[in-house]
Design a protein around this motif. Structure first.
Motif, short mmCIF file in Angstrom:
data_model
loop_
_atom_site.label_atom_id
_atom_site.label_comp_id
_atom_site.label_asym_id
_atom_site.label_seq_id
_atom_site.Cartn_x
_atom_site.Cartn_y
_atom_site.Cartn_z
N LEU A 176 3.85 -9.95 -10.33
CA LEU A 176 2.60 -9.32 -10.72
C LEU A 176 2.10 -9.79 -12.09
O LEU A 176 1.06 -9.33 -12.56
CB LEU A 176 2.77 -7.79 -10.76
N TYR A 177 2.84 -10.68 -12.75
CA TYR A 177 2.42 -11.15 -14.07
C TYR A 177 1.04 -11.81 -14.07
O TYR A 177 0.25 -11.60 -15.00
CB TYR A 177 3.46 -12.11 -14.66
N LEU A 182 -4.68 -11.70 -15.98
CA LEU A 182 -6.11 -11.64 -15.71
C LEU A 182 -6.71 -10.31 -16.19
O LEU A 182 -7.88 -10.26 -16.58
CB LEU A 182 -6.38 -11.85 -14.23
N MET A 183 -5.91 -9.27 -16.18
CA MET A 183 -6.37 -7.99 -16.73
C MET A 183 -6.66 -8.15 -18.22
O MET A 183 -7.72 -7.72 -18.71
CB MET A 183 -5.31 -6.92 -16.51
N GLN A 184 -5.75 -8.79 -18.96
CA GLN A 184 -5.99 -9.01 -20.38
C GLN A 184 -7.18 -9.93 -20.61
O GLN A 184 -7.99 -9.69 -21.52
CB GLN A 184 -4.74 -9.63 -21.02
N ALA A 217 0.60 -17.88 -12.53
CA ALA A 217 0.22 -18.02 -11.13
C ALA A 217 0.95 -19.18 -10.47
O ALA A 217 1.43 -19.06 -9.32
CB ALA A 217 -1.30 -18.22 -11.03
N GLY A 218 1.05 -20.31 -11.20
CA GLY A 218 1.80 -21.44 -10.65
C GLY A 218 3.27 -21.12 -10.47
O GLY A 218 3.89 -21.50 -9.46
N LEU A 222 5.36 -21.14 -6.98
CA LEU A 222 6.55 -21.98 -6.80
C LEU A 222 7.78 -21.15 -6.45
O LEU A 222 8.58 -21.53 -5.57
CB LEU A 222 6.80 -22.78 -8.08
N VAL A 223 7.95 -20.02 -7.14
CA VAL A 223 9.11 -19.17 -6.86
C VAL A 223 9.03 -18.59 -5.45
O VAL A 223 10.02 -18.53 -4.71
CB VAL A 223 9.20 -18.04 -7.90
#
Length: 758
Positions: A176-177, A182-184, A217-218, A222-223
């Motif tokens: 969720l990071y 994007l919230m910030q 996001a990347g 990937l994870v």
């Protein structure tokens, strides 16, 4: 050189060294990771820790050099960088301890705390809303964007993954990071309000947040697909975002950021208002696309949408509350005066009309401050505003429950007395005048004007509230004419006089265009020979209804309304043309024309006079401009220079009604006059053998001789007056003794000497 002088130079140098070192770390890490060299994972971890630590130190140092709340902004960013360094350190230790990708509670807590402090920093920036409601609205806008991206991210990244791949709660939280980033970023865009210079520091911080969001996001993608390994080239994005945060400390805020806004905030653009709602539409589409073949919605999507609905409801509740507050504020602005807090003209008019419909007794008191313009001119408008507020408070206390006081605009107030009033309007006016008396100390500094009050009571003669206000206005001007600091009640006589005056002004506006003005000439004679040597041009008004009106009946109105300028121009042109005709029989005669004080202040006076003389073919020396003593002395340096130019052109300048103004001898040295006209009030007393009048006329005659000025005795009506001014030595006389004002055709017959002995 002292240490105090060296220290300021060292700080910028050390800051530049740290910035260069951090940039080299990021550049080296990028080369190392892209090249796939050994130890890339450890190098990326150490590089992120080093750059975030440097950014924390840079933010902490710059926080000490700024006042609150900018200090709070940088301190929270420093805490954010410290938490990033600690989180990356714990991440590195646990990864080296064999945990693979350590999505542990401790690591998640440190990174989440950093997001909280970073968000708090944005809400503490100088461009952020100051109120708690505004900050909450901005925070909710960011949360809405973040929650709306959950279903969108699911469709883009996780749709092809099984639920088992996301069963680990800590791992799921780590995914969720990007939403939090994007919230910030949304909050930063929202707080960088319109109408302000864009602070470069916020721009760099925004680029840093965008870089971190792209990296998160990347990383998540990937994870989720199992293709990420520590030391991946994407790892360089995190220290790059920290480098941008540290670089932002080098930019001071714009000068206007610290100033208090005195005007209304500018409206934001439409896209900024719609920003938190734009991703919601995409989230709705993503929810439909994320439905599984069984018809179920993934749990994460379901929870995220429920949270989104809750936040949207809260956000709309805040918007509704703000709308209610805005409506209340608009109502206050519409119905009350912002400076004094009193009801305004709109409220007063509505209450007055309501009172008239109630069929009870109604009276209006109209107040206008005397001399308030001088307060503004002398002390400034800020002092004038403070005085208006003080006066409003006193009048409010003096009125009490006996009436409603309102500010109609400027320095004009009104009081409405309606219903079963306990006191008559006149007594209330006395109370108001007493309340406006200067307090001890106020009279000395000259900042407390008095007031003139007009009273009008509603009666059968009034058709509407405008008639009542008109009568109060008439009475108020009558109070001013009576000496100010007084009150007057409108009477039928006052009303009739005002209506007549208004009609006369309206008719006067048409008098010049419709050729209603006419010219008469009063002879000025040589007292020794009785020869008519000159004539004074006197304007008359042939009124369509009232007949021929003398100057005293309409010239004061013309001066008050500014129509005197058009009348003066007409008189100058007509008088010069008449003088040119007269000089065909008597080449040496001259003509005198009265000029209003308002005309003296106009720069086109010279052009008007020279144009009239040239058009008539009249020599400049044949024209005399008569100006009152008061108008000349009150004139500015520009007026005196203008008269000097006319005098140099040959135009003669006469001081009319001499002795009734300031009679300042020092001004006689400066005024470019050629003659004095002794006022008729002195000449009229010569009949009574008034020794003082005789001495006054004799003194003026001697004074004029000393200044090489010709003398005209005005108002000579009797034989004894003629004998007296002749004995005194006055060379010229004017008055009914020598001839009344007549038309030009009659004046042409007056060229024979006047028998002064008759």
């Amino acid at each position: 050189m002292s240490l105090a002088a060296v220290a300021p130079a060292r700080r910028p140098l050390s800051g530049r060294v740290g910035l260069v070192a951090a940039a080299l770390v990021v550049l080296g890490e990028a080369v190392w990771l892209v090249g796939g060299l050994p130890g890339a994972a450890l190098l990326s971890d150490l590089g992120a820790v080093a750059v975030s630590s440097w950014a924390a130190v840079a933010c902490a140092r710059v926080a000490r050099r700024h006042p609150t709340p900018l200090r709070r902004f940088w301190a929270l960013l420093a805490a954010t960088m410290i938490l990033a360094a600690l989180g990356r350190t714990v991440w590195t230790v646990e990864r080296l301890g064999g945990h693979g990708l350590p999505h542990t509670p401790l690591v998640g807590g440190l990174f989440t705390a950093g997001i909280v402090t970073g968000t708090a920093a944005l809400l503490c920036s100088l461009a952020a809303p100051r109120s708690l409601v505004g900050q909450a609205r901005t925070l909710l806008d960011g949360v809405i964007v973040g929650l709306a991206l959950i279903p969108i991210g699911w469709v883009v990244v996780f749709r092809d993954l099984a639920d088992a791949d996301l069963a680990d709660p800590l791992r799921t939280f780590g995914l969720l990071y990007p939403m939090l980033d994007l919230m910030q970023l949304t909050i930063l865009v929202a707080v960088a309000g319109p109408g302000r210079p864009m602070w470069r520091a916020l721009t760099l911080i925004g680029v840093g947040l965008a870089t971190r969001a792209a990296a998160d996001a990347g990383y998540v993608s990937l994870v989720a697909h199992g293709s990420y390994a520590p030391g991946h080239p994407i790892d360089v994005c995190w220290p790059l975002s920290y480098l941008l945060m540290g670089l932002a400390t080098r930019y001071p805020p714009p000068a206007c950021e610290g100033e208090e806004e005195t005007g209304e905030s500018p409206l934001p653009p439409w896209w900024r208002v719609a920003l938190p709602y734009l991703p919601v539409g995409g989230a709705i589409v993503a929810v439909v696309l994320s439905r599984q073949p069984t018809g179920q919605t993934p749990h994460l999507i379901f929870i995220g949408m429920m949270a989104l609905l809750g936040v949207l409801a809260l956000r709309q509740g805040l918007a509704a509350n703000e709308n209610l507050r805005l409506v209340a504020r608009l109502r206050r602005l519409a119905y009350s005066d912002q400076l004094t807090g009193l009801p305004n003209r709109l409220t007063f008019t509505r209450r007055l009309r309501r009172a008239l419909r109630a069929d009870g007794p109604v009276a209006v008191l109209l107040l206008d401050l005397d001399g308030f313009k001088q307060v503004n001119d002398r002390f400034g408008h800020a002092a004038g505003d403070r005085l208006l507020s003080t006066i409003a408070d006193r009048m409010r206390d003096a009125t009490g429950p006996d009436g409603m006081i309102a500010r109609l605009g400027g320095d004009e107030f009104a009081v409405l007395v309606a219903g079963d009033r306990p006191v008559p309007p006149e007594r209330l006016a006395v109370r108001l005048l007493a309340a406006l008396e200067p307090l001890p100390g106020e009279e000395d500094v000259g900042v407390h004007p008095s007031a003139s009050i007009g009273i009008a009571e509603y009666g059968p003669q009034h058709a509407s509230h405008t008639d009542l206000l008109r009568d109060a206005d008439i009475a108020m001007y009558a109070a001013k004419a009576a000496g100010k600091s007084a009150y007057r009640t409108c009477t039928p006589q006052l009303r009739e006089s005002a209506v007549t005056r208004a009609e006369l002004i309206a008719d006067l506006r048409r008098a010049v265009d419709e050729g209603q003005l006419l010219m008469e000439f009063q002879p000025i004679v040589d007292l020794a020979t009785g020869t008519v040597r000159s004539a004074e041009a006197l304007v008359r008004w042939r009124h369509p209804r009232l007949g021929v009106l003398p100057p005293a009946r309409f010239l004061p109105l013309a001066e008050e309304t500014g129509l005197i300028l058009a009348i003066d121009r007409w008189v100058i042109h007509e008088a010069t043309r008449a003088a040119a005709t007269w000089r065909e029989q008597a080449p040496e005669v001259t003509v005198a024309v009265n000029i209003a004080a308002a005309h003296l202040r106009r720069p086109d006076l010279i052009a008007t006079v020279t144009g009239a003389v040239g058009a008539a073919g009249l020599p400049p020396r044949a024209l005399t401009l008569e100006l009152t003593e008061s108008a000349l002395i009150e004139g500015s340096e520009a007026v005196l220079d203008r008269l000097t130019q006319l005098r140099d052109l040959g135009i003669r300048i006469a001081i009319d009604d001499f002795g009734t103004g300031y009679s300042s001898l020092s001004y006689l040295h400066r005024i470019p006059a050629t003659e004095l006209k002794i006022d008729r009030s002195f000449v009229s007393r010569l009949d009574a053998d008034d020794a003082r009048a005789y001495a006054t006329v004799e003194m003026i005659n001697r004074l004029a001789g000393a200044f090489d000025l010709a003398v005209v005795a005005e108002g000579v009506e009797t034989r004894s007056q003629h004998a007296a001014v002749t004995a005194i030595g006055c060379l010229h006389g004017q008055g009914w003794r020598y001839g009344r004002p007549v038309a030009l055709s009659e004046l042409l017959h007056a060229l024979t000497p006047v028998d002064a002995a008759r």
